[in-house]
Motif scaffolding. Structure first.
Motif, PDB file in Angstrom:
ATOM      1  N   TRP A  34     -10.513   7.903 -45.371  1.00  7.66           N
ATOM      2  CA  TRP A  34      -9.820   6.675 -45.784  1.00  7.66           C
ATOM      3  C   TRP A  34     -10.758   5.473 -45.730  1.00  7.66           C
ATOM      4  N   ALA A  35     -11.491   5.345 -44.616  1.00 10.55           N
ATOM      5  CA  ALA A  35     -12.360   4.173 -44.434  1.00 10.55           C
ATOM      6  C   ALA A  35     -13.496   4.142 -45.455  1.00 10.55           C
ATOM      7  N   ASN A  36     -13.918   5.317 -45.947  1.00  5.31           N
ATOM      8  CA  ASN A  36     -15.039   5.363 -46.878  1.00  5.31           C
ATOM      9  C   ASN A  36     -14.610   5.624 -48.316  1.00  5.31           C
ATOM     10  N   SER A  37     -13.304   5.507 -48.554  1.00  8.75           N
ATOM     11  CA  SER A  37     -12.781   5.675 -49.912  1.00  8.75           C
ATOM     12  C   SER A  37     -12.661   4.315 -50.600  1.00  8.75           C
ATOM     13  N   GLY A  38     -12.096   4.329 -51.771  1.00  9.35           N
ATOM     14  CA  GLY A  38     -11.864   3.073 -52.487  1.00  9.35           C
ATOM     15  C   GLY A  38     -10.820   2.206 -51.820  1.00  9.35           C
ATOM     16  N   TYR A  39     -10.099   2.783 -50.854  1.00  6.78           N
ATOM     17  CA  TYR A  39      -9.072   2.034 -50.120  1.00  6.78           C
ATOM     18  C   TYR A  39      -9.550   1.634 -48.723  1.00  6.78           C
ATOM     19  N   GLY A  40     -10.873   1.611 -48.545  1.00  5.98           N
ATOM     20  CA  GLY A  40     -11.443   1.272 -47.235  1.00  5.98           C
ATOM     21  C   GLY A  40     -11.043  -0.110 -46.739  1.00  5.98           C
ATOM     22  N   SER A  41     -10.943  -1.074 -47.660  1.00  3.44           N
ATOM     23  CA  SER A  41     -10.564  -2.433 -47.252  1.00  3.44           C
ATOM     24  C   SER A  41      -9.129  -2.461 -46.741  1.00  3.44           C
ATOM     25  N   ALA A  42      -8.263  -1.625 -47.344  1.00  8.42           N
ATOM     26  CA  ALA A  42      -6.870  -1.542 -46.873  1.00  8.42           C
ATOM     27  C   ALA A  42      -6.810  -0.960 -45.473  1.00  8.42           C
ATOM     28  N   TYR A  43      -7.716  -0.008 -45.197  1.00  5.63           N
ATOM     29  CA  TYR A  43      -7.791   0.584 -43.852  1.00  5.63           C
ATOM     30  C   TYR A  43      -8.117  -0.500 -42.824  1.00  5.63           C
ATOM     31  N   GLN A  44      -9.133  -1.307 -43.104  1.00  3.35           N
ATOM     32  CA  GLN A  44      -9.532  -2.361 -42.179  1.00  3.35           C
ATOM     33  C   GLN A  44      -8.433  -3.415 -42.020  1.00  3.35           C
ATOM     34  N   GLU A  45      -7.824  -3.800 -43.135  1.00  4.52           N
ATOM     35  CA  GLU A  45      -6.783  -4.839 -43.097  1.00  4.52           C
ATOM     36  C   GLU A  45      -5.555  -4.377 -42.316  1.00  4.52           C
ATOM     37  N   LEU A  46      -5.215  -3.109 -42.437  1.00  9.08           N
ATOM     38  CA  LEU A  46      -4.048  -2.586 -41.725  1.00  9.08           C
ATOM     39  C   LEU A  46      -4.180  -2.781 -40.227  1.00  9.08           C
ATOM     40  N   TRP A  47      -5.314  -2.389 -39.660  1.00  8.66           N
ATOM     41  CA  TRP A  47      -5.477  -2.440 -38.200  1.00  8.66           C
ATOM     42  C   TRP A  47      -5.721  -3.856 -37.695  1.00  8.66           C
ATOM     43  N   LEU A 317      -6.864   7.733 -35.580  1.00  2.00           N
ATOM     44  CA  LEU A 317      -6.734   7.205 -36.936  1.00  2.00           C
ATOM     45  C   LEU A 317      -7.183   5.750 -37.007  1.00  2.00           C
ATOM     46  N   ALA A 318      -6.876   4.983 -35.961  1.00  2.00           N
ATOM     47  CA  ALA A 318      -7.210   3.561 -35.957  1.00  2.00           C
ATOM     48  C   ALA A 318      -8.663   3.281 -35.590  1.00  2.00           C
ATOM     49  N   ASN A 319      -9.287   4.185 -34.833  1.00  8.15           N
ATOM     50  CA  ASN A 319     -10.614   3.888 -34.288  1.00  8.15           C
ATOM     51  C   ASN A 319     -11.753   4.712 -34.877  1.00  8.15           C
ATOM     52  N   ALA A 320     -11.452   5.831 -35.509  1.00  5.60           N
ATOM     53  CA  ALA A 320     -12.529   6.720 -35.979  1.00  5.60           C
ATOM     54  C   ALA A 320     -13.003   6.405 -37.386  1.00  5.60           C
ATOM     55  N   GLY A 321     -12.373   5.439 -38.047  1.00  3.16           N
ATOM     56  CA  GLY A 321     -12.722   5.130 -39.430  1.00  3.16           C
ATOM     57  C   GLY A 321     -13.961   4.271 -39.556  1.00  3.16           C
ATOM     58  N   VAL A 322     -15.116   4.861 -39.346  1.00  3.42           N
ATOM     59  CA  VAL A 322     -16.387   4.135 -39.481  1.00  3.42           C
ATOM     60  C   VAL A 322     -16.796   4.132 -40.950  1.00  3.42           C
ATOM     61  N   MET A 323     -17.102   2.956 -41.469  1.00  5.82           N
ATOM     62  CA  MET A 323     -17.520   2.837 -42.875  1.00  5.82           C
ATOM     63  C   MET A 323     -19.017   3.119 -42.971  1.00  5.82           C
ATOM     64  N   ILE A 324     -19.344   4.373 -43.296  1.00  7.36           N
ATOM     65  CA  ILE A 324     -20.745   4.799 -43.333  1.00  7.36           C
ATOM     66  C   ILE A 324     -21.537   4.006 -44.368  1.00  7.36           C
ATOM     67  N   SER A 325     -20.911   3.689 -45.478  1.00 13.79           N
ATOM     68  CA  SER A 325     -21.613   2.991 -46.552  1.00 13.79           C
ATOM     69  C   SER A 325     -21.357   1.487 -46.549  1.00 13.79           C
ATOM     70  N   SER A 326     -20.934   0.970 -45.414  1.00 13.69           N
ATOM     71  CA  SER A 326     -20.609  -0.462 -45.344  1.00 13.69           C
ATOM     72  C   SER A 326     -21.893  -1.289 -45.314  1.00 13.69           C
ATOM     73  N   ASP A 327     -21.719  -2.585 -45.390  1.00 11.63           N
ATOM     74  CA  ASP A 327     -22.859  -3.501 -45.363  1.00 11.63           C
ATOM     75  C   ASP A 327     -23.422  -3.693 -43.958  1.00 11.63           C
ATOM     76  N   VAL A 328     -22.681  -3.178 -42.953  1.00 13.88           N
ATOM     77  CA  VAL A 328     -23.145  -3.318 -41.566  1.00 13.88           C
ATOM     78  C   VAL A 328     -24.302  -2.360 -41.327  1.00 13.88           C
ATOM     79  N   GLU A 329     -25.460  -2.898 -40.934  1.00  9.05           N
ATOM     80  CA  GLU A 329     -26.635  -2.072 -40.667  1.00  9.05           C
ATOM     81  C   GLU A 329     -26.470  -1.373 -39.324  1.00  9.05           C
ATOM     82  N   LEU A 330     -26.635  -0.063 -39.320  1.00  9.11           N
ATOM     83  CA  LEU A 330     -26.433   0.717 -38.105  1.00  9.11           C
ATOM     84  C   LEU A 330     -27.669   0.690 -37.212  1.00  9.11           C
ATOM     85  N   ASP A 331     -27.445   0.791 -35.917  1.00 10.64           N
ATOM     86  CA  ASP A 331     -28.526   0.913 -34.945  1.00 10.64           C
ATOM     87  C   ASP A 331     -28.687   2.404 -34.656  1.00 10.64           C
TER      88      ASP A 331
END
Length: 435
Positions: A34-47, A317-331
């Motif tokens: 869900w977090a990495n689909s086209g509805y990823g923003s909806a996932y973030q907004e929901l929580w 469901l609320a915590n495991a949705g890491v956006m792998i392709s997000s703009d956040v640079e991973l450490d």
């Protein structure tokens, strides 16, 4: 008969936790997709959607994810508290001899992973993540263990469950001491007084579920506002629930016989309703049955399903949705440090301390468990998931970069630990095969 009576609750617990692990895996995969689909923003907004109570003079609103992490998880910790109290008083941890084996395993499973993380970490900003690899996820680890069927002796499952509970105790202490905010001592003292009141009522045999819920809600709120994480309140509230029955077996059987005799002597109505006398006996039977059950056991039984099948999957469901392709640079360094600490830290720490304790005669390993199986279970202990993600969310609450990096490390480390642990236990010789 006695063996069946004693083992059935443990077997039921293991089966429940096993299915919970499958549900947890499904929720985790759904969150990631869900977090990495086209509805990823909806996932973030929901929580992040805020809900709460708003009046003219009072406002208490929190994002949905905080209601889950602070509220639902307080119920999860309350259940852990009930399990800890039961195990300490009448279970697998109720004597020094019983506690020794899982205790040394748990110490190795906490100390060595933390040491690995601290030695590997060279970034002061990520140092606070040292507590992440400490705990073991009982649901996931037991799910893997149960997939191996009859190859695994019950004593090995009890060992895993017991040291995971000890791990949880350590994690709770770490959260209370190191991952709480600035403490408001006044609010904390008020909460302490209310807790002492509950303990006193329990001691005087005046325990009530209604009182527990009402006072518990106030204590939870006070902990939330005091700076100590409110999940700690869940543990402390659990210790106010008495383990003893109000009616013991012999007295209950006598009451049961009296009810039976009176029901047998009652006139049988030809209508599909009970007579007043029968109704009274049924009410007496319900009352005696309620008094016969331990309040702790009754609550634990009622909550297990809710926690296993709803609270923990929702948390995932609320915590495991890491956006792998997000703009956040991973450490990636933090990610790999957590993977190494979870997998190798647990795999080395648990067998090492168990081996030292056995050689120094501090513990006795059950006769049907060998070191191959202990090593396999040690790898499974690297499945940190629920508690690890929870601690990561506290440690890096102000840094999306680090919290996403930590979550990926937890997911990857837990996956590696599960696969390696399964393979070792699947192909490891059993104790009887070595004789």
């Amino acid at each position: 008969m006695l063996k069946r009576i004693l083992l059935t609750p443990i077997q039921k617990f293991i089966k429940l936790e096993s299915f919970s692990g499958i549900l947890l895996l499904a929720a985790t995969l759904l969150a990631l997709i869900w977090a990495n689909s086209g509805y990823g923003s909806a996932y973030q907004e929901l929580w992040q959607y805020k809900i709460g109570i708003v009046t003219d003079s009072f406002e208490f609103k929190k994002p949905l994810i905080l209601w889950i992490n602070d509220g639902f998880m307080a119920v999860f910790f309350f259940l852990i508290g009930l399990e800890i109290k039961r195990e300490l008083l009448i279970g697998e941890l109720n004597s020094a001899k019983k506690m020794a084996f899982p205790l040394f395993g748990a110490l190795g499973g906490m100390i060595v992973p933390v040491a690995f993380f601290i030695l590997l970490n060279n970034n002061p900003e990520t140092f606070q993540g040292w507590g992440v690899p400490m705990a073991t996820d009982i649901a996931f680890s037991l799910a893997v263990l149960n997939a191996l069927g009859s190859r695994i002796p019950l004593s090995l499952k009890i060992f895993l469950t017991a040291f995971a509970i000890v791990d949880d105790i350590g994690a709770v202490l770490v959260i209370a001491i190191f991952y709480s905010g600035t403490i408001n001592t006044t609010l904390l003292l008020i909460a302490a007084v209310l807790l002492l009141l509950l303990y006193f009522l329990s001691y005087k045999d005046l325990y009530s579920n209604v009182t527990l819920v009402l006072v518990g809600a106030v204590v939870w709120f006070l902990f939330l506002k005091s700076g100590v994480h409110p999940t700690v309140a869940g543990i402390l509230l659990a210790f106010s629930v008495p383990v003893k029955q109000r009616i013991y077996t012999n007295a209950f059987l006598k009451k049961l016989q009296q009810v039976y005799n009176k029901l047998k002597a009652s006139a049988i109505s030809q209508k599909p309703i009970l007579s007043n006398d029968q109704l009274k006996q049924i009410h007496d039977l319900e009352h005696y049955s309620y008094e016969f059950q331990s309040p702790l056991q009754r609550l634990e039984h009622k909550l297990h399903g809710w926690v296993a099948y709803f609270i923990i999957p929702v948390f995932a469901l609320a915590n495991a949705g890491v956006m792998i392709s997000s703009d956040v640079e991973l450490d990636m360094a933090l990610t790999f440090h957590i993977v190494i600490a979870l997998v190798l830290g647990k795999a080395l720490g648990i067998p090492l301390l168990v081996f030292i304790a056995e050689k120094t005669k501090l513990i006795t390993i059950p006769s049907n468990i060998n070191y191959y199986q202990i090593i396999g279970v040690a790898f499974l202990a690297g499945i940190g998931f629920t508690m690890a993600i929870f601690i990561a969310s506290l440690a890096f609450s102000n840094s999306p970069q680090y919290i996403d990096s930590a979550k990926i490390g937890i997911l990857l480390g837990s996956l590696i630990a599960a696969v390696v642990g399964y393979l070792i236990l699947r192909f490891a010789p059993r104790k009887e095969d070595l004789l």
